[in-house]
Design an enzyme around this catalytic site. Structure first.
Site, short mmCIF file in Angstrom:
data_model
loop_
_atom_site.label_atom_id
_atom_site.label_comp_id
_atom_site.label_asym_id
_atom_site.label_seq_id
_atom_site.Cartn_x
_atom_site.Cartn_y
_atom_site.Cartn_z
N HIS A 65 0.82 -1.21 0.00
CA HIS A 65 0.00 0.00 0.00
C HIS A 65 0.85 1.26 0.00
O HIS A 65 0.49 2.26 -0.62
CB HIS A 65 -0.93 0.00 1.21
CG HIS A 65 -1.87 1.16 1.26
ND1 HIS A 65 -3.04 1.20 0.53
CD2 HIS A 65 -1.82 2.35 1.92
CE1 HIS A 65 -3.66 2.35 0.75
NE2 HIS A 65 -2.95 3.06 1.59
N HIS A 116 -9.77 2.77 0.38
CA HIS A 116 -9.79 2.28 1.77
C HIS A 116 -10.61 1.00 1.77
O HIS A 116 -11.55 0.83 2.55
CB HIS A 116 -10.37 3.33 2.71
CG HIS A 116 -9.55 3.54 3.94
ND1 HIS A 116 -10.06 3.58 5.20
CD2 HIS A 116 -8.21 3.71 4.10
CE1 HIS A 116 -9.10 3.78 6.09
NE2 HIS A 116 -7.97 3.86 5.44
#
Length: 757
Positions: A65, A116
């Protein structure tokens, strides 16, 4: 003497000195997501084993990420796109918290979309809420006032039990956080597909506005300048957070790792926004970075490596909500509503006074150095001593193997054009009603009514218009428009073309409102990068997006990559969400998407082809996915966009044709306005209604503007066909069927309330 036999003992602090003298200690590098060769690389960089705090920093910063280690090699090609645009230059681009664009009159606009996804599956409300909070702080960190948000969402089947678990919480989280911040939600998507079951996508976009002179960058420069952490206290929520959650697939057993999900406080974020903007106005900020993914590990290492290269931090000065947190937990925590600023010593009193005014806690936790090292102490003992660039920027870079899947040819050969089609007027009518009631095409008011679309008073267009539009300047009425789009089925059939079609649709949606498309941000959502099939999809999508941006003349300003979006062996549809931002000189002259009056001519713009593969008709009626997506014609898209800009003030409405084709565009234009339509279609009525050819739109014009429309279409090379007239209380296809708007509206609006309550 007191009995101390049962008293807990704290483990010995793992300092740099301890690590040097205890080189063989076993460490949980694998549990933190690192590979064996990555752990070996860290030891090579440091010349010793890492301390537990250093291991924590490297593990979160080298996660998929944060480091983009599987995607960097493909993302680099976006740098080949010229940064100049038709309306001005890019003031900040890829590598900053968000891209910043000159839009004229001394104004700049910044926008970005991020994911998210995994946190929102684990804890839907907080995962989605903190996704909004994080993207807002990215925009704030550029020196801009956040002015609007959007939310592209993807879910599993509407009737699935887990969709009923995650969807209400995600929507409530997006709405609750944005509403409390006072930010209008002006657009987005809600798409349903079986591949998103167990892995919903929650992408969040924010737009901000600033004057050119207010631009701020993330760097720590000036030896002796102070490092200030301000905002909420650091807690145990979000330890590892999105940085770890988003770097692995979920198994089949369902949600876990709830402590890894951050907990948001929008009221604290609102104070943080206003406090930060006043700090900027007072000119007491020399550098700034928000704390999102990887928390303090990210903020300290990125600020140091982008500045003079050195920083000394006293970690025990960080304000805590939980006094039991160990140093490595503090470094990994992704607690929300925090910012880090670099402040000159002469300005620190003014800085702290402004924070106190807004009731925002602030603490000086370090200073900028010229050592070239990031040094972090805990109660006087050194727990981190690393070259900051090795943490923030020089992580692993993988050239993952990829190859065209063996099943791709068979998938593309199974075209939807050969599926049985409706042939009578009654069958066409039933198909229309079935499609408008389908989860992907139905009215999304159940979702959007939970969002405040008009707070701040500058919203010009929002759902259900094709794009969201915000007024930037109240005197000149300068404005910006934004749209997000992606058809994952098209990307599955051909990821190169699918990414281009996502860009083309967002580009077209911005143009229908009368704005000139200016720039792109993207959120590339894919399955596991360790699967060569998935990496081929990703590589092709990046290549397609780059080529399309070059052709359309729009740069990529930044974005996000979200990988490992799969449950077990089931990867999501490749979903390269593309956001396009455009500028409009006068928002009062925007073009709405719905019909505006009776007796106006409906004109179809663009070329219609027999293109049914990947369509909503094939998906809803036949449960089919196969064939090739619609043809990409970027020259036609550019010509259509320029035509739509010239039609401002001439066309009374404009609506793009995409999912559901002409039938869906007519249904939405009539239902939103309550004004019916009668159309006459040449040739095969089914194809005319339900094919999903790109580079098309419908516009309405008064009779006296038809000649001007024809002249402009000829100038821009856009085919046009007059197909009908607005008016009445039904949608009528001449010679085929008629549906009263009340019946059409009942089908369109019932789906989400019936499923979700």
């Amino acid at each position: 003497m007191a009995d101390t036999a049962s008293a807990p003992t704290r483990p010995t602090l793992d300092t740099v000195a301890v690590a040097t003298g205890d080189p063989e200690r076993e460490q949980p590098w694998s549990e933190l997501g690192l590979k064996a060769d990555e752990y070996d690389r860290i030891k090579e960089i440091l010349g010793r084993r890492p301390t537990s705090s250093e291991l924590a920093m490297y593990s979160v910063m080298w996660s998929e990420h944060c480091s983009y280690k599987s995607s960097k090699v493909h993302l680099r090609q976006f740098g080949e796109i010229p940064q100049e645009t038709s309306a001005g230059k890019m003031l900040a681009g890829i590598g900053e918290n968000a891209g910043v664009l000159d839009i004229g009159q001394g104004y700049a606009v910044t926008f970005k979309v991020e994911s998210h996804n995994h946190p929102s599956y684990v804890e839907p409300y907080q995962g989605a809420a903190t996704g909004v909070g994080g993207i807002v702080r990215d925009i704030l960190a550029m020196g801009a006032r956040p002015v609007a948000v959007m939310d592209p969402l993807r879910f599993g089947p509407l009737d699935a039990a887990d969709t009923h678990r995650v969807l209400p919480g995600i929507v409530a989280g997006v709405g609750g956080y944005g509403n409390c911040l006072g930010l209008p939600n002006i657009g987005g998507e809600a798409v349903f597909d079986p591949t998103y079951l167990g892995n919903p996508l929650v992408n969040a976009l924010c737009v901000g506005v600033l004057r050119h002179e207010d631009l701020h960058l993330a760097k720590a420069s000036g030896v002796g300048n102070l490092v200030v952490l301000y905002g909420a206290r650091t807690g145990g929520d979000g330890i590892g957070g999105v940085s770890v959650l988003a770097s692995e697939t979920f198994d089949e057993t369902g949600p876990a790792k709830r402590p890894s999900v951050q907990v948001g406080d929008p009221f604290m974020e609102k104070l943080l926004i206003e406090c930060t903007l006043e700090l900027f106005h007072a000119n007491v900020v020399a550098g700034i970075q928000d704390l999102g993914g990887a928390g303090l590990s990210c903020a300290t290492s990125e600020l140091a490596s982008a500045g003079d290269g050195g920083m000394h931090v006293h970690l025990d000065k960080v304000p805590l909500r939980d006094s039991t947190l160990a140093p490595e937990e503090i470094l990994m925590s992704e607690s929300q509503e925090r910012m880090m600023a670099v402040v000159e010593p002469a300005d620190i009193d003014d800085f702290l006074a402004i924070c106190a005014k807004w009731d925002v806690e602030a603490a000086v936790i370090g200073e900028v150095t010229d050592t070239g090292r990031l040094e972090i102490d805990w109660h006087g003992e050194r727990v981190v001593d690393v070259p900051p660039r090795t943490v923030a920027h020089d992580g692993p870079v993988y050239e993952r193997p990829f190859a065209r899947p063996q099943w791709q040819d068979q998938l593309q050969a199974d075209a939807a054009e050969s599926l049985p089609r409706p042939s009578t007027g009654d069958e066409l009518r039933a198909t229309l009603l079935q499609l408008v009631a389908s989860p992907n095409l139905c009215d999304k008011s159940w979702i959007t009514d939970q969002y405040d679309r008009y707070v701040q008073g500058n919203t010009v267009l929002s759902q259900p218009d094709d794009s969201g539009m915000i007024r930037v300047d109240e005197e000149t009425n300068l404005g910006v428009s934004v749209a997000t789009d992606c058809n994952g089925r098209f990307a599955k059939l051909d990821p190169y073309a699918g990414a281009q079609l996502a860009l083309a649709e967002a580009y077209r949606n911005v143009a229908t409102g009368g704005a000139t498309p200016l720039a792109v941000s993207d959120c590339l959502n894919f399955g596991s990068p360790e699967d060569p099939d998935v990496m081929w999809q990703f590589a092709e999508a990046c290549r397609g997006l780059k080529d399309a941006c070059l052709e359309l003349g729009v740069p990529v300003t930044g974005g996000n990559v979200s990988l490992y979006n799969q449950t077990g062996e089931t990867a999501i549809l490749p979903t390269p969400v593309v956001a396009v931002l455009g500028v409009i000189e006068d928002v009062r002259r925007r073009t709405p998407s719905s019909f505006q009056g009776a007796g106006e001519r409906i004109v179809l713009l663009g070329r219609t082809r027999e293109e049914l593969s990947g369509s909503e008709w094939a998906h809803v009626v036949h449960g089919h996915l196969g064939g090739l997506p619609p043809k990409v014609d970027l020259r036609a898209e550019r010509g259509l966009a320029r035509l739509l800009a010239d039609l401002v003030g001439i066309a009374t409405s404009a609506h793009d044709l995409s999912d559901g084709g002409l039938a869906q565009a007519l249904a939405e234009a009539t239902l939103v306005s309550g004004i019916g339509a009668r159309v006459t279609l040449e040739g095969d009525a089914f194809l005319a209604l339900f094919t999903e050819s790109a580079a098309r739109a419908i516009v309405t014009v008064p009779d006296y503007e038809l000649d001007e429309l024809a002249a402009l279409c000829a100038r821009h090379g856009v085919p046009m066909a007059e197909i009908g007239t607005t008016g009445g209380t039904a949608l009528e296809v001449d010679g085929q069927f008629s549906v009263p708007l009340d019946e059409l509206r009942a089908a369109w609006t019932a789906t989400l309330p019936a499923a979700l309550g």
